[in-house]
Motif scaffolding. Structure first.
Motif, PDB file in Angstrom:
ATOM      1  N   ALA A 140     -22.813  63.000  63.126  1.00  0.00           N
ATOM      2  CA  ALA A 140     -23.421  64.337  63.666  1.00  0.00           C
ATOM      3  C   ALA A 140     -24.853  64.515  64.843  1.00  0.00           C
ATOM      4  CB  ALA A 140     -22.318  65.621  62.918  1.00  0.00           C
ATOM      5  N   GLY A 141     -25.662  63.721  64.105  1.00  0.00           N
ATOM      6  CA  GLY A 141     -26.392  63.761  63.600  1.00  0.00           C
ATOM      7  C   GLY A 141     -27.554  63.211  64.481  1.00  0.00           C
ATOM      8  N   TRP A 142     -26.748  61.481  65.136  1.00  0.00           N
ATOM      9  CA  TRP A 142     -26.927  60.811  65.813  1.00  0.00           C
ATOM     10  C   TRP A 142     -26.814  60.933  67.190  1.00  0.00           C
ATOM     11  CZ3 TRP A 142     -24.608  57.549  68.625  1.00  0.00           C
ATOM     12  CH2 TRP A 142     -25.014  56.155  69.608  1.00  0.00           C
ATOM     13  N   ALA A 143     -25.142  61.297  67.379  1.00  0.00           N
ATOM     14  CA  ALA A 143     -23.745  61.669  68.501  1.00  0.00           C
ATOM     15  C   ALA A 143     -24.295  63.040  69.499  1.00  0.00           C
ATOM     16  CB  ALA A 143     -22.675  61.917  68.321  1.00  0.00           C
ATOM     17  N   SER A 144     -25.444  63.455  68.867  1.00  0.00           N
ATOM     18  CA  SER A 144     -25.648  65.014  69.256  1.00  0.00           C
ATOM     19  C   SER A 144     -26.913  64.428  70.285  1.00  0.00           C
ATOM     20  CB  SER A 144     -26.363  65.971  68.572  1.00  0.00           C
ATOM     21  OG  SER A 144     -24.718  66.670  67.405  1.00  0.00           O
ATOM     22  N   ASN A 145     -26.944  63.765  70.109  1.00  0.00           N
ATOM     23  CA  ASN A 145     -28.498  63.087  70.983  1.00  0.00           C
ATOM     24  C   ASN A 145     -29.451  64.245  71.487  1.00  0.00           C
ATOM     25  OD1 ASN A 145     -29.278  61.485  72.880  1.00  0.00           O
ATOM     26  ND2 ASN A 145     -28.473  61.896  74.356  1.00  0.00           N
ATOM     27  N   SER A 146     -29.911  64.836  70.119  1.00  0.00           N
ATOM     28  CA  SER A 146     -31.061  65.745  70.119  1.00  0.00           C
ATOM     29  C   SER A 146     -31.709  65.450  68.982  1.00  0.00           C
ATOM     30  CB  SER A 146     -30.158  66.849  70.226  1.00  0.00           C
ATOM     31  OG  SER A 146     -31.547  68.144  69.822  1.00  0.00           O
ATOM     32  N   LYS A 147     -32.925  65.924  68.615  1.00  0.00           N
ATOM     33  CA  LYS A 147     -34.128  65.139  68.226  1.00  0.00           C
ATOM     34  C   LYS A 147     -33.928  65.644  66.951  1.00  0.00           C
ATOM     35  CE  LYS A 147     -38.217  67.753  69.661  1.00  0.00           C
ATOM     36  NZ  LYS A 147     -39.678  68.079  70.508  1.00  0.00           N
ATOM     37  N   TYR A 148     -33.902  67.050  67.171  1.00  0.00           N
ATOM     38  CA  TYR A 148     -33.392  67.939  65.880  1.00  0.00           C
ATOM     39  C   TYR A 148     -32.199  68.120  64.749  1.00  0.00           C
ATOM     40  CZ  TYR A 148     -37.011  71.338  67.990  1.00  0.00           C
ATOM     41  OH  TYR A 148     -38.755  71.791  67.647  1.00  0.00           O
ATOM     42  N   PRO A 149     -30.711  67.791  65.735  1.00  0.00           N
ATOM     43  CA  PRO A 149     -29.873  67.756  64.781  1.00  0.00           C
ATOM     44  C   PRO A 149     -30.164  65.961  63.576  1.00  0.00           C
ATOM     45  CG  PRO A 149     -29.167  68.161  66.350  1.00  0.00           C
ATOM     46  CD  PRO A 149     -30.899  68.378  66.771  1.00  0.00           C
ATOM     47  N   PHE A 150     -31.365  64.324  65.612  1.00  0.00           N
ATOM     48  CA  PHE A 150     -30.995  63.353  63.732  1.00  0.00           C
ATOM     49  C   PHE A 150     -32.265  63.765  62.833  1.00  0.00           C
ATOM     50  CE2 PHE A 150     -33.473  59.488  64.462  1.00  0.00           C
ATOM     51  CZ  PHE A 150     -32.075  58.374  64.323  1.00  0.00           C
TER      52      PHE A 150
END
Length: 348
Positions: A140-150
């Motif tokens: 979920a964090g990687w696929a969102s392509n957003s730094k905060y979820p990553f």
């Protein structure tokens, strides 16, 4: 149940086994999902009581239908996928998180001979299934392509791995004492374990510290407060699920509470007798074992909610230090202590 479908209904063994397995899965999964909806309501009511507020009290009698209203609301919302996200992994991640939260219940015994899969390595199965939960969060964090979820996904991976190590050593102490990996066997080993009367490993002087550490580690493993660093709003917005909406967000929510219920059940089964009554006294066995198990699960869920409502959030360095510098050495030392005691007393 297989005999009922195969012999009584004349379906044959293979068809009877398959039908019995599907029915068993539904008998666990459907009440579990209903329980998740109700414990969300209970969670909010406990927080409200501790903050001297009312909590949900409008939708349905005493607000009992609030969780279903929230579920209907998220179901009717639009599913938004960020344009730069990895679409496939973005959609698979919440499904994986929710599914993993359900599969571990296959080996939880709800009573004598009331278990979907009574396998000899039930505890290893639970460790394997629960460790898969981190994959959904990382995806979920990687696929969102957003730094905060990553950032949140990386935190989650480090946090879960850290506490799974100490949980593994804690469970080794239980397995050594019970002499089996089978979940039903671990419960049977607790019957009258203390002075021939009390059925609980948790009151054993050698295993009580492990029971406390397992309770704390289970809170960290499920990212519950005060260890909810994966959703630290002050620096991560809402963590790995920031970009999610609609039912994909709800699946993360349901998976989290499914894991919380699983950890409450594991606390009850591994240290506090599971479906056994607290005292090995014949009249108490008139109460069905599943009632005792549910009562113990509810007690531990209240502790989870109580801690979340009262204990401030840890810093991330404090979280890591607790896992690696305190719990890991103590749990490793306790394996040697328990095994040495058993060698001197039981196997000498």
């Amino acid at each position: 149940m297989t005999g009922f479908f195969a012999d009584t209904l004349g379906m044959g063994y293979n068809a009877g086994w398959f039908t019995a397995t599907i029915v068993g899965i539904l008998l666990i999964a459907l009440p579990l999902m209903l329980s998740v909806a109700m414990i969300i309501y209970a969670d909010r009511k406990i927080w409200a009581a501790m903050a001297l507020r009312r909590g949900p009290n409008v939708v349905g009698p005493f607000g009992l239908l609030q969780s279903f209203a929230d579920g209907l609301k998220v179901f009717l919302k639009e599913t938004i996928i960020p344009s730069s996200a990895n679409r496939g992994l973005f959609l698979i991640a919440p499904i994986l998180t929710f599914t993993v939260a359900l599969v571990a219940w296959a080996v939880i015994p709800f009573g004598p001979n009331m278990v979907l899969a009574d396998i000899n390595v039930g505890l290893l199965y639970i460790l394997a299934a629960s460790s898969l939960g981190v994959y959904g969060i990382i995806m979920a964090g990687w696929a969102s392509n957003s730094k905060y979820p990553f950032y949140s996904a990386l935190r989650a991976a480090a946090q879960m791995v850290s506490y799974e190590v100490s949980i593994g050593f804690i469970l080794i102490s239980v397995v050594l004492w019970a002499g089996t990996f089978n979940m039903g066997g671990i419960i049977d080993a607790q019957r009258g374990n203390i002075f021939g009367v009390v059925s609980a490993f948790g009151l054993n002087p050698l295993l009580f510290p492990m029971a406390v550490m397992f309770l704390i580690s289970s809170m960290a493993e499920t990212a519950r407060a005060p260890f909810d660093l994966t959703e630290a709003e002050s620096e991560l917005v809402a963590g790995y699920q920031t970009e999610y909406s609609s039912m994909s967000f709800a699946l993360f929510w349901l998976g989290e509470y499914g894991n919380v219920l699983l950890m409450c059940a594991l606390n009850a089964v591994l240290f506090w007798g599971g479906w056994l009554p607290p005292v090995d006294w014949a009249p108490l066995y008139m109460v069905p074992g599943i009632i005792w198990l549910f009562a113990k699960i509810l007690v531990f869920f209240f502790i989870f909610s109580w801690v979340k409502a009262t204990v401030p959030r840890y810093r991330y360095d404090q979280l890591m230090r607790l896992g690696w510098k305190i719990f890991l050495p103590i749990s490793l030392f306790w394996v040697f202590l328990v095994s040495g005691y058993l060698m001197l007393t039981r196997y000498s």
